[in-house]
Design an enzyme around this catalytic site. Structure first.
Site, PDB file in Angstrom:
ATOM      1  CE  LYS A  20       1.121  26.438  17.653  1.00 47.64           C
ATOM      2  NZ  LYS A  20      -0.214  25.863  17.439  1.00 47.64           N
ATOM      3  CE  LYS A 111      -0.897  28.150  24.457  1.00 44.17           C
ATOM      4  NZ  LYS A 111      -1.852  28.741  23.492  1.00 44.17           N
ATOM      5  CE  LYS A 114      -6.616  20.576  21.651  1.00 53.44           C
ATOM      6  NZ  LYS A 114      -6.459  22.042  21.611  1.00 53.44           N
TER       7      LYS A 114
END
Length: 231
Positions: A20, A111, A114
């Site tokens: 990130k 992966k 959400k």
């Protein structure tokens, strides 16, 4: 206190943080792993269920706990009138043998998340049966004959079979015996039915709870009182 014991190098060392940080850097990116560690240590968890990609969070938590125990616990502090002994519990990760890393329905090498933009890439716990059926119907597959676990050229096959294993509790051997010769058009509806059935108890209980706001308020109040005593 634990936030001051976690170094920048430790936070940067986590795979998720590194990935990130290449996109954008904010304070929250580096403080999040340490705050997660603080939550675990505050309530003295001994065993923490995590996926494979979360294991580094527990390693950071363990490092912080050991550091604080060495710094503020032990015999040397007891001799000086301190508490002595172990100040914080050192947690162990619990990684389930099946489903430790569930992958996207649209890409078997990424992966399931959400936060992914495409809602069709994941199964949400409150998805309706129709939504689940549609998502599996549109899930990415391959052109190989039959179904199998563990073939690196078939990540989607491994992922969808693993989801079936999670939903049913069957062993890999029994699943291959049952489904190994199936086509995707046969297996996908079977997988959808299994996932729908496995989520039904959770969804029913959720509906009961949200339909009783007074009960929820009482639980929240009780939990807040217990947490305030610990914190």
């Amino acid at each position: 206190r634990s936030s001051s014991e976690g170094g920048e190098g430790q936070a940067e060392g986590e795979e998720e943080t590194r990935q990130k940080s290449q996109e954008s850097v904010s304070t929250g990116l580096f403080t999040y792993p340490v705050l997660m560690a603080a939550d675990i240590l505050l309530y003295r968890a001994d065993l923490v269920p995590v996926g494979e990609d979360q294991k580094q969070h527990i390693e950071l938590t363990r490092d912080i706990a050991v550091r604080i125990n060495d710094k503020y616990g032990g015999r040397k502090w007891k001799k000086r009138g301190g508490r002595g002994g172990r100040v914080l519990s050192v947690p162990e990760p619990y990684i389930p043998p099946v489903g430790a890393r569930v992958m996207s329905l649209q890409d078997g090498t990424s992966k399931m998340s959400k936060s992914a933009e495409n809602d069709g890439s994941r199964i949400n716990l409150l998805d309706t049966p129709k939504q689940i059926e549609t998502k599996f119907k549109r899930a990415k597959t391959d052109l190989f004959e039959g179904l199998e676990f563990g073939n690196p050229e078939r990540p989607e096959a491994t992922n969808l079979l693993s989801l079936y294993q999670l939903a049913t509790g069957y062993s890999k051997e029994s699943i291959i015996q049952e489904c190994g010769s199936m086509r995707w058009s046969e297996f996908k509806p079977k997988l959808a039915d299994a996932v729908i059935a496995s989520l039904e108890p959770l969804q029913s209980r959720y509906t009961e709870l949200v339909d009783d706001p007074a009960y929820l308020d009482a639980i929240l109040k009780e939990g807040a009182e217990k947490a305030s005593k610990v914190a």
